[in-house]
Design a protein around this motif. Structure first.
Motif, PDB file in Angstrom:
ATOM      1  N   TRP A  29     -51.487  94.811  39.458  1.00 41.61           N
ATOM      2  CA  TRP A  29     -52.840  95.029  39.957  1.00 41.61           C
ATOM      3  C   TRP A  29     -52.932  94.406  41.353  1.00 41.61           C
ATOM      4  CZ3 TRP A  29     -57.482  94.420  36.111  1.00 41.61           C
ATOM      5  CH2 TRP A  29     -57.300  95.273  35.012  1.00 41.61           C
ATOM      6  N   PRO A  30     -52.525  95.120  42.394  1.00 45.06           N
ATOM      7  CA  PRO A  30     -52.453  94.511  43.723  1.00 45.06           C
ATOM      8  C   PRO A  30     -53.783  94.455  44.452  1.00 45.06           C
ATOM      9  CG  PRO A  30     -51.712  96.764  43.836  1.00 45.06           C
ATOM     10  CD  PRO A  30     -52.001  96.490  42.380  1.00 45.06           C
ATOM     11  N   SER A  38     -63.167  88.425  41.177  1.00 43.75           N
ATOM     12  CA  SER A  38     -61.900  88.355  41.896  1.00 43.75           C
ATOM     13  C   SER A  38     -62.045  87.430  43.097  1.00 43.75           C
ATOM     14  CB  SER A  38     -61.454  89.739  42.365  1.00 43.75           C
ATOM     15  OG  SER A  38     -60.226  89.659  43.075  1.00 43.75           O
ATOM     16  N   ASP A  39     -61.088  86.535  43.224  1.00 45.39           N
ATOM     17  CA  ASP A  39     -60.951  85.714  44.423  1.00 45.39           C
ATOM     18  C   ASP A  39     -59.709  86.221  45.141  1.00 45.39           C
ATOM     19  OD1 ASP A  39     -60.392  83.869  46.376  1.00 45.39           O
ATOM     20  OD2 ASP A  39     -60.393  82.118  45.061  1.00 45.39           O
ATOM     21  N   PRO A  40     -59.872  87.025  46.191  1.00 47.16           N
ATOM     22  CA  PRO A  40     -58.701  87.619  46.843  1.00 47.16           C
ATOM     23  C   PRO A  40     -57.748  86.603  47.443  1.00 47.16           C
ATOM     24  CG  PRO A  40     -60.664  87.946  48.171  1.00 47.16           C
ATOM     25  CD  PRO A  40     -61.124  87.399  46.864  1.00 47.16           C
ATOM     26  N   SER A  41     -58.244  85.382  47.685  1.00 41.55           N
ATOM     27  CA  SER A  41     -57.383  84.353  48.261  1.00 41.55           C
ATOM     28  C   SER A  41     -56.255  83.966  47.322  1.00 41.55           C
ATOM     29  CB  SER A  41     -58.212  83.103  48.595  1.00 41.55           C
ATOM     30  OG  SER A  41     -59.284  83.413  49.450  1.00 41.55           O
ATOM     31  N   VAL A  42     -56.406  84.258  46.027  1.00 39.93           N
ATOM     32  CA  VAL A  42     -55.341  83.960  45.068  1.00 39.93           C
ATOM     33  C   VAL A  42     -54.060  84.685  45.467  1.00 39.93           C
ATOM     34  CG1 VAL A  42     -54.608  84.324  42.668  1.00 39.93           C
ATOM     35  CG2 VAL A  42     -56.911  83.464  43.164  1.00 39.93           C
ATOM     36  N   ALA A  43     -54.177  85.929  45.888  1.00 38.18           N
ATOM     37  CA  ALA A  43     -53.006  86.720  46.278  1.00 38.18           C
ATOM     38  C   ALA A  43     -52.827  86.788  47.791  1.00 38.18           C
ATOM     39  CB  ALA A  43     -53.132  88.140  45.715  1.00 38.18           C
ATOM     40  N   ASP A  44     -53.911  86.673  48.524  1.00 40.85           N
ATOM     41  CA  ASP A  44     -53.884  86.842  49.975  1.00 40.85           C
ATOM     42  C   ASP A  44     -54.538  85.627  50.629  1.00 40.85           C
ATOM     43  OD1 ASP A  44     -54.048  87.620  52.610  1.00 40.85           O
ATOM     44  OD2 ASP A  44     -55.395  89.320  52.272  1.00 40.85           O
ATOM     45  N   PRO A  45     -53.758  84.559  50.895  1.00 49.49           N
ATOM     46  CA  PRO A  45     -54.345  83.328  51.459  1.00 49.49           C
ATOM     47  C   PRO A  45     -55.061  83.532  52.782  1.00 49.49           C
ATOM     48  CG  PRO A  45     -52.107  82.940  50.655  1.00 49.49           C
ATOM     49  CD  PRO A  45     -52.322  84.421  50.612  1.00 49.49           C
ATOM     50  N   SER A  46     -54.771  84.640  53.482  1.00 41.86           N
ATOM     51  CA  SER A  46     -55.439  84.871  54.765  1.00 41.86           C
ATOM     52  C   SER A  46     -56.937  85.104  54.599  1.00 41.86           C
ATOM     53  CB  SER A  46     -54.815  86.075  55.475  1.00 41.86           C
ATOM     54  OG  SER A  46     -55.130  87.301  54.811  1.00 41.86           O
ATOM     55  N   ARG A  47     -57.379  85.407  53.377  1.00 39.38           N
ATOM     56  CA  ARG A  47     -58.807  85.642  53.157  1.00 39.38           C
ATOM     57  C   ARG A  47     -59.603  84.329  53.133  1.00 39.38           C
ATOM     58  NH1 ARG A  47     -59.730  90.681  50.807  1.00 39.38           N
ATOM     59  NH2 ARG A  47     -61.945  90.262  51.173  1.00 39.38           N
ATOM     60  N   GLU A  48     -58.938  83.212  52.930  1.00 38.78           N
ATOM     61  CA  GLU A  48     -59.609  81.910  52.983  1.00 38.78           C
ATOM     62  C   GLU A  48     -59.726  81.475  54.435  1.00 38.78           C
ATOM     63  OE1 GLU A  48     -58.774  77.280  51.600  1.00 38.78           O
ATOM     64  OE2 GLU A  48     -57.958  78.929  50.398  1.00 38.78           O
ATOM     65  N   GLU A 106     -50.265  96.585  53.154  1.00 35.87           N
ATOM     66  CA  GLU A 106     -49.464  95.692  52.328  1.00 35.87           C
ATOM     67  C   GLU A 106     -50.218  95.401  51.034  1.00 35.87           C
ATOM     68  OE1 GLU A 106     -47.275  91.299  52.385  1.00 35.87           O
ATOM     69  OE2 GLU A 106     -48.348  92.018  54.160  1.00 35.87           O
ATOM     70  N   LEU A 107     -49.641  95.813  49.933  1.00 33.35           N
ATOM     71  CA  LEU A 107     -50.243  95.571  48.627  1.00 33.35           C
ATOM     72  C   LEU A 107     -49.652  94.287  48.054  1.00 33.35           C
ATOM     73  CD1 LEU A 107     -50.135  99.216  47.230  1.00 33.35           C
ATOM     74  CD2 LEU A 107     -52.078  98.029  48.278  1.00 33.35           C
ATOM     75  N   VAL A 108     -50.480  93.253  47.962  1.00 24.86           N
ATOM     76  CA  VAL A 108     -50.033  91.943  47.497  1.00 24.86           C
ATOM     77  C   VAL A 108     -50.356  91.833  46.012  1.00 24.86           C
ATOM     78  CG1 VAL A 108     -50.141  89.468  47.919  1.00 24.86           C
ATOM     79  CG2 VAL A 108     -50.636  91.063  49.776  1.00 24.86           C
ATOM     80  N   THR A 109     -49.331  91.629  45.203  1.00 24.97           N
ATOM     81  CA  THR A 109     -49.511  91.678  43.752  1.00 24.97           C
ATOM     82  C   THR A 109     -49.389  90.295  43.139  1.00 24.97           C
ATOM     83  OG1 THR A 109     -48.508  93.872  43.788  1.00 24.97           O
ATOM     84  CG2 THR A 109     -48.764  92.824  41.646  1.00 24.97           C
ATOM     85  N   PRO A 110     -50.449  89.783  42.537  1.00 28.06           N
ATOM     86  CA  PRO A 110     -50.357  88.475  41.877  1.00 28.06           C
ATOM     87  C   PRO A 110     -49.487  88.551  40.629  1.00 28.06           C
ATOM     88  CG  PRO A 110     -52.497  89.469  41.463  1.00 28.06           C
ATOM     89  CD  PRO A 110     -51.800  90.354  42.443  1.00 28.06           C
ATOM     90  N   GLU A 111     -48.921  87.409  40.254  1.00 22.29           N
ATOM     91  CA  GLU A 111     -48.060  87.352  39.075  1.00 22.29           C
ATOM     92  C   GLU A 111     -48.844  87.649  37.804  1.00 22.29           C
ATOM     93  OE1 GLU A 111     -44.896  84.278  36.922  1.00 22.29           O
ATOM     94  OE2 GLU A 111     -46.129  83.620  38.615  1.00 22.29           O
ATOM     95  N   ILE A 112     -50.132  87.303  37.805  1.00 27.93           N
ATOM     96  CA  ILE A 112     -50.997  87.576  36.659  1.00 27.93           C
ATOM     97  C   ILE A 112     -51.930  88.722  37.044  1.00 27.93           C
ATOM     98  CG2 ILE A 112     -52.822  86.662  35.168  1.00 27.93           C
ATOM     99  CD1 ILE A 112     -51.522  83.909  35.498  1.00 27.93           C
ATOM    100  N   SER A 113     -51.819  89.828  36.331  1.00 27.06           N
ATOM    101  CA  SER A 113     -52.640  90.995  36.660  1.00 27.06           C
ATOM    102  C   SER A 113     -54.106  90.722  36.384  1.00 27.06           C
ATOM    103  CB  SER A 113     -52.159  92.215  35.860  1.00 27.06           C
ATOM    104  OG  SER A 113     -50.865  92.605  36.256  1.00 27.06           O
ATOM    105  N   TYR A 114     -54.418  90.222  35.200  1.00 25.19           N
ATOM    106  CA  TYR A 114     -55.803  89.927  34.846  1.00 25.19           C
ATOM    107  C   TYR A 114     -55.826  88.876  33.759  1.00 25.19           C
ATOM    108  CZ  TYR A 114     -54.671  93.372  31.205  1.00 25.19           C
ATOM    109  OH  TYR A 114     -54.073  94.064  30.183  1.00 25.19           O
ATOM    110  N   ALA A 115     -56.984  88.232  33.622  1.00 23.08           N
ATOM    111  CA  ALA A 115     -57.136  87.156  32.642  1.00 23.08           C
ATOM    112  C   ALA A 115     -58.501  87.245  31.980  1.00 23.08           C
ATOM    113  CB  ALA A 115     -56.954  85.792  33.311  1.00 23.08           C
ATOM    114  N   GLN A 116     -58.597  86.649  30.799  1.00 20.74           N
ATOM    115  CA  GLN A 116     -59.836  86.667  30.016  1.00 20.74           C
ATOM    116  C   GLN A 116     -60.102  85.257  29.490  1.00 20.74           C
ATOM    117  OE1 GLN A 116     -61.689  89.601  29.297  1.00 20.74           O
ATOM    118  NE2 GLN A 116     -63.275  88.252  28.475  1.00 20.74           N
TER     119      GLN A 116
END
Length: 502
Positions: A234-235, A365-375, A80-90
């Motif tokens: 960017w999933p 990268s904080d994967p919990s942003v897109a995949d809460p199961s990582r927290e 399952e590729l979980v894609t955040p609404e924001i691909s990347y930020a600066q």
């Protein structure tokens, strides 16, 4: 005797193995480490109970865009590729930030006076992303399938023109704001190369376009079938990058292949008998194992293939989200930390000169942003790379946290535990990352073509010996295409089997 032995179980090695097993060949993969996956592994690093970390790659735009993975169809294999609404930020000084939403128009609106410039640069590439990927993921020796019609040729031409702009001194002419200029530069910095440069620009434009791309359909599987579409962006694979490796291993085994772990290959006697060997390793490893058996021209070329600059890894445990000064950054799956375009260019120039930058570029990268199961239990696994000279032994934990603190005040107080893997020690976690070179060699435009040699067949290094790692075209990244290109050539040249283009 096996038909095929693959040395190394990274994404390219597994892609080669799957491709060849699917056409009926017997395949064995030899992996030096206890777990398969190479740069796509997710492990418990004993930093906090239950937390797992991606040991190398974490965010995967190429997991849906790569012709190999589109054909393989990861979702159909349980990924399952979980894609955040924001691909990347600066993030930038004074609480500002450039934000690359998946929605191109929303990105342009936020960039204000540079919105039109961003749209005109990346909009055509995002619309013709298949042509851009076809060029970027090709073997650099043949006309890619994706540019065989008028639309594809136009997309390739637009990609080339944009590279010439953003890879030369002309890069300063387009954007008027730091937000837009730094936003694209952060993506270019993935190459760990001086900027501006054509190699860095190509990476920025390819990945930047995928951040806004909206895929619409099917690919063709490695054995000719069709596959479902993907979501773009960017999933992050749910559960971590190891899900990608697990899917490839399962498919290989379903087609009769085998993965043998804890089997390092240091000399030729470590290899079982086979009709063909494919090495998903650095060029230097191939030289060490069977250097005397290589074509003389290949042996000389491999010995001269220049290494790339390096990264050091810092894994953090945080007791909450990163407190970015701009709250919108907290919604991004990937954050490029380095400040302004000028600051990042200076930092990358220092690394290229063999120095440690005072304020280096960091990928976070904080994967919990897109995949809460990582927290787990309120604790979050935060993944970070920072760029350093090759072979650096320096513990960069404080440098990384200092960089984060610049743009996320208070983050230091949120750090519960940390672990640094210096560049010189990355090979202990992945033998391919010699001296911390995560790109498998220099990433200049020339060395993305002459990788590791300018020969017509850059994969075949001896009679039945092929190199299929990131040290061959198309280069670094979790895309499987180096493995697929090498496997396709080996199938025909050794076994007379034609594998259709994808």
């Amino acid at each position: 005797m096996e038909d095929v032995v693959v040395v190394g179980s990274g994404p390219n090695g597994l892609a080669a193995a799957v491709t060849l097993a699917r056409v009926g060949l017997s395949v064995t993969v030899l992996e030096a480490l206890p777990t398969a996956g190479g740069g796509a592994r997710t492990l418990d690093l004993d930093l906090a109970p239950g937390l797992t970390y991606d040991v190398c790659s974490a965010v995967h735009p190429m997991a849906w865009a790569s012709p190999f993975f589109r054909a393989f169809d990861l979702p159909a294999h349980g990924v399952e590729l979980v894609t955040p609404e924001i691909s990347y930020a600066q993030p930038l000084p004074d609480g500002r930030a450039g934000i690359a939403y998946r929605d191109l128009e929303r990105t342009a609106d936020r960039l204000g006076v540079d919105g039109g410039a961003w749209r005109s640069l990346l909009g055509p590439l995002a619309a013709r992303w298949e042509a851009v990927v076809a060029v970027g993921m090709s073997d650099k020796r043949s006309l890619p399938r994706g540019v065989s019609d008028v639309g594809g040729l136009l997309g390739a031409a637009q990609f080339g023109a944009a590279m010439l702009e953003q890879g030369t001194g002309a890069w300063s002419a387009r954007f008027r704001t730091e937000e837009a200029a730094a936003l694209l530069t952060g993506v270019a910095a993935h190459t760990i190369a001086p900027m501006p440069s054509l190699g860095a620009a190509g990476t920025a434009l390819l990945l930047g376009a995928l951040g806004h791309a909206v895929p619409d359909g099917a690919g063709t599987s490695p054995d000719g079938a069709t596959s479902a579409g993907f979501d773009g962006g960017w999933p992050i694979p749910r559960g971590g990058s190891g899900a990608i490796a697990a899917a490839l291993v399962a498919d290989l085994e379903a087609h009769g292949g085998t993965v043998i772990t804890d089997h390092p290959v240091r000399v030729c006697t470590d290899l079982p008998s086979a009709h063909v060997y494919l090495f998903d390793t650095p060029a230097s490893t191939l030289l060490d194992v069977i250097g005397d058996a290589l074509f003389p021209t290949c042996r000389r070329a491999l010995s001269r293939f220049p290494a790339g600059n390096a990264a050091a890894k810092v894994d953090l445990v945080l007791d909450g989200p990163v407190p970015w000064a701009d709250p919108e950054v907290a919604r991004a799956g990937t954050v490029h930390v380095g400040g302004t375009r000028a600051e990042m260019a200076w930092a990358e120039a220092a690394v290229a000169a063999g120095d440690h930058a005072a304020a280096p570029v960091c990928l976070v990268s904080d994967p919990s942003v897109a995949d809460p199961s990582r927290e787990v239990g309120g604790l979050r696994p935060v993944w970070a790379y920072t760029h350093v000279p090759a072979g650096s032994t320096r513990d960069v934990t404080d440098v990384v946290v200092d960089q984060l603190e610049r743009f996320a005040p208070g983050v230091r107080d949120a750090v519960v535990a940390s672990r640094c893997t210096p560049a010189a020690e990355l090979a202990g976690h992945n033998p391919n990352l010699v001296d911390g070179d995560i790109a498998g060699g220099r990433t200049s435009l020339w060395r993305m073509i002459a990788r590791p040699t300018a020969a017509a067949n850059p994969y075949r290094q001896a009679g039945h010996v092929y190199l299929c790692s990131a040290s061959t075209p198309p280069g670094p990244g979790v895309h499987g295409m180096s493995g697929w290109h090498a496997a396709r050539r080996a199938a025909y040249e050794v076994f007379g089997i034609r594998i259709p283009a994808i």
